[in-house]
Write a protein that holds these residues in place. Sequence first.
Motif, mmCIF file in Angstrom:
data_model
loop_
_atom_site.group_PDB
_atom_site.id
_atom_site.type_symbol
_atom_site.label_atom_id
_atom_site.label_comp_id
_atom_site.label_asym_id
_atom_site.label_seq_id
_atom_site.Cartn_x
_atom_site.Cartn_y
_atom_site.Cartn_z
ATOM 1 N N LYS A 1 0.832 -1.212 0.000
ATOM 2 C CA LYS A 1 0.000 0.000 0.000
ATOM 3 C C LYS A 1 0.863 1.257 0.000
ATOM 4 C CE LYS A 1 -3.953 -2.147 2.320
ATOM 5 N NZ LYS A 1 -4.775 -2.202 3.562
ATOM 6 N N ALA A 2 1.981 1.215 0.725
ATOM 7 C CA ALA A 2 2.886 2.378 0.751
ATOM 8 C C ALA A 2 3.453 2.644 -0.634
ATOM 9 C CB ALA A 2 4.012 2.140 1.754
ATOM 10 N N MET A 3 3.683 1.593 -1.416
ATOM 11 C CA MET A 3 4.252 1.744 -2.748
ATOM 12 C C MET A 3 3.314 2.454 -3.717
ATOM 13 S SD MET A 3 6.107 -1.963 -3.248
ATOM 14 C CE MET A 3 6.331 -1.656 -5.001
ATOM 15 N N GLU A 4 2.038 2.567 -3.344
ATOM 16 C CA GLU A 4 1.095 3.288 -4.196
ATOM 17 C C GLU A 4 1.365 4.791 -4.189
ATOM 18 O OE1 GLU A 4 -2.776 2.196 -2.842
ATOM 19 O OE2 GLU A 4 -2.476 0.046 -3.243
ATOM 20 N N VAL B 1 12.856 3.458 14.341
ATOM 21 C CA VAL B 1 11.575 4.112 14.590
ATOM 22 C C VAL B 1 10.547 2.994 14.697
ATOM 23 C CG1 VAL B 1 9.807 5.657 13.677
ATOM 24 C CG2 VAL B 1 12.223 6.203 13.338
ATOM 25 N N THR B 2 9.662 3.090 15.670
ATOM 26 C CA THR B 2 8.696 2.023 15.931
ATOM 27 C C THR B 2 7.292 2.439 15.526
ATOM 28 O OG1 THR B 2 10.011 1.184 17.772
ATOM 29 C CG2 THR B 2 7.711 0.539 17.714
ATOM 30 N N ILE B 3 6.578 1.501 14.905
ATOM 31 C CA ILE B 3 5.157 1.682 14.595
ATOM 32 C C ILE B 3 4.383 0.635 15.378
ATOM 33 C CG2 ILE B 3 3.389 1.639 12.791
ATOM 34 C CD1 ILE B 3 5.576 2.321 10.759
ATOM 35 N N HIS B 4 3.604 1.069 16.324
ATOM 36 C CA HIS B 4 2.768 0.146 17.102
ATOM 37 C C HIS B 4 1.384 0.113 16.458
ATOM 38 C CE1 HIS B 4 5.758 -0.390 20.236
ATOM 39 N NE2 HIS B 4 5.898 0.919 20.315
ATOM 40 N N SER B 5 1.110 -0.953 15.730
ATOM 41 C CA SER B 5 -0.139 -1.033 14.983
ATOM 42 C C SER B 5 -0.510 -2.487 14.745
ATOM 43 C CB SER B 5 0.001 -0.310 13.639
ATOM 44 O OG SER B 5 -1.127 -0.525 12.822
ATOM 45 N N THR B 6 -1.796 -2.747 14.691
ATOM 46 C CA THR B 6 -2.286 -4.078 14.335
ATOM 47 C C THR B 6 -2.942 -4.076 12.960
ATOM 48 O OG1 THR B 6 -4.393 -3.633 15.443
ATOM 49 C CG2 THR B 6 -2.672 -4.711 16.748
ATOM 50 N N GLU C 1 -3.145 -2.757 8.645
ATOM 51 C CA GLU C 1 -2.311 -2.653 7.453
ATOM 52 C C GLU C 1 -2.240 -1.227 6.940
ATOM 53 O OE1 GLU C 1 -4.147 -5.400 4.787
ATOM 54 O OE2 GLU C 1 -3.655 -7.174 6.004
ATOM 55 N N ASP C 2 -2.757 -0.283 7.705
ATOM 56 C CA ASP C 2 -2.752 1.131 7.315
ATOM 57 C C ASP C 2 -1.305 1.620 7.151
ATOM 58 O OD1 ASP C 2 -3.059 3.822 6.970
ATOM 59 O OD2 ASP C 2 -4.113 4.188 8.855
ATOM 60 N N PRO C 3 -0.932 2.106 5.964
ATOM 61 C CA PRO C 3 0.460 2.495 5.714
ATOM 62 C C PRO C 3 0.775 3.945 6.075
ATOM 63 C CG PRO C 3 -0.766 2.683 3.686
ATOM 64 C CD PRO C 3 -1.764 2.225 4.741
ATOM 65 N N THR C 4 -0.182 4.659 6.647
ATOM 66 C CA THR C 4 -0.031 6.110 6.832
ATOM 67 C C THR C 4 1.257 6.471 7.569
ATOM 68 O OG1 THR C 4 -2.432 6.379 6.870
ATOM 69 C CG2 THR C 4 -1.099 8.198 7.739
ATOM 70 N N VAL D 1 4.420 5.565 5.512
ATOM 71 C CA VAL D 1 4.619 6.541 4.430
ATOM 72 C C VAL D 1 5.190 7.837 4.989
ATOM 73 C CG1 VAL D 1 3.412 8.004 2.760
ATOM 74 C CG2 VAL D 1 2.877 5.559 2.900
ATOM 75 N N GLN D 2 4.665 8.266 6.122
ATOM 76 C CA GLN D 2 5.142 9.495 6.758
ATOM 77 C C GLN D 2 6.634 9.405 7.088
ATOM 78 O OE1 GLN D 2 3.672 10.225 10.774
ATOM 79 N NE2 GLN D 2 3.458 12.409 10.327
ATOM 80 N N ILE D 3 7.042 8.275 7.644
ATOM 81 C CA ILE D 3 8.456 8.085 8.004
ATOM 82 C C ILE D 3 9.336 8.091 6.754
ATOM 83 C CG2 ILE D 3 10.132 6.459 8.973
ATOM 84 C CD1 ILE D 3 7.816 5.483 10.821
ATOM 85 N N LEU D 4 8.944 7.327 5.747
ATOM 86 C CA LEU D 4 9.766 7.217 4.544
ATOM 87 C C LEU D 4 9.844 8.548 3.797
ATOM 88 C CD1 LEU D 4 8.646 3.703 3.232
ATOM 89 C CD2 LEU D 4 10.806 4.299 4.352
#
Length: 358
Positions: free
Chosen positions: A209-212, A307-312, A314-317, A320-323
């Motif tokens: 999804k991030a690749m979109e 950098v850590t993403i705590h999530s369950t 598949e939301d890439p938000t 994407v923000q980090i990248l």
Amino acid sequence: MSGSVLIAAGGTGGHISPGVALAEVLAEKISTFGFDAVYLHSLVRNKDNPDLLNPPCLVLWHNVPQLGGLRTLVYPLLFLYPFLKTILLFHKLKVKAVIGMGGYSSLPAILYAILFRKKLYLCEQNCVPGKITRIFAKFSEKIAFSFPLAEEYSITGKTIGNPIRKRVIPVTLNIRQNENLHEGKKNTVNVLVLGGSQGARQLNQMILKAMENPDIANKYKFRLLTGTSLYEETKRKSVGNAEIISYANDMKPNYEWANIVVARSGAGVLAECLVFGLPMILIPYPYAADNHQKENANYIESQGAAVTIHSTSEDPTRLVQILLGWKDHSEILREMGHTSLALSNVNAAYQTVSYFFH
């Protein structure tokens, strides 16, 4: 100390891999540490584990049952027969010391050491100590930690680092792929995505999804190690130029290719990324025992290597923000890479064995 030393290598890859790393050191320098032989002790179901296909020493297979579910009430009976076989075998092999790597499958070897007054040593891979470590710490001679324990735990031991197999260790230390990154769209940043041996659908879908996002697609090149069971599904859903791989037996070329790693936060993956000086985006497995992956990730993030993403979901938000935040700031990746390398210990296996037996 004559006789043999036995490494109870656990039931999962996170326990097996560092156990094999210790066995490599002991097998090579067995007389230096005062033993005649070294053995690995692991579950029959691990016979196809890559780390045990070409082991550095003899592997003793056992089939002690897993605790839990409806078996709990009859567990002592189910445990007794394989444990008696263990006792007879260990007596025959003159086991004088046991190194427990954690997990329920190390229980027979640990109990043998306690009941027959052999030396017991424990290795704890995670920031949150497992049940085996918490229960048997008081019976052990020494405990080696891969990372500092979370502050609510007070168990005496030494933080050394997670033992790493020889075949994973970089040929040239101080590899810093990010030193060659420069600003500008033509400079592609390689992102290695690791979901663990079983794969992680959440990570795979989040990346796809991030690749979109066109800015992400233009700047970053992705390589997904999906896990065998998720390979076809991920390949089918991929619409970009991501490199989709089911499994890699040799991880070294992948680490050398990468500028960034997106992964779960098991201790083994963290240790391997650190020795390659890699910045990380960590997405802890939320259902890990005692939430230990969250604490592992928080520690690496607190040191500045991730950098850590705590999530369950598949939301890439957030990904994407980090990248996007890193897209034109390669100096951030360079600094994180330096920090990552500084946290590593390529000699953890040798230092752990030396700590136990010298």
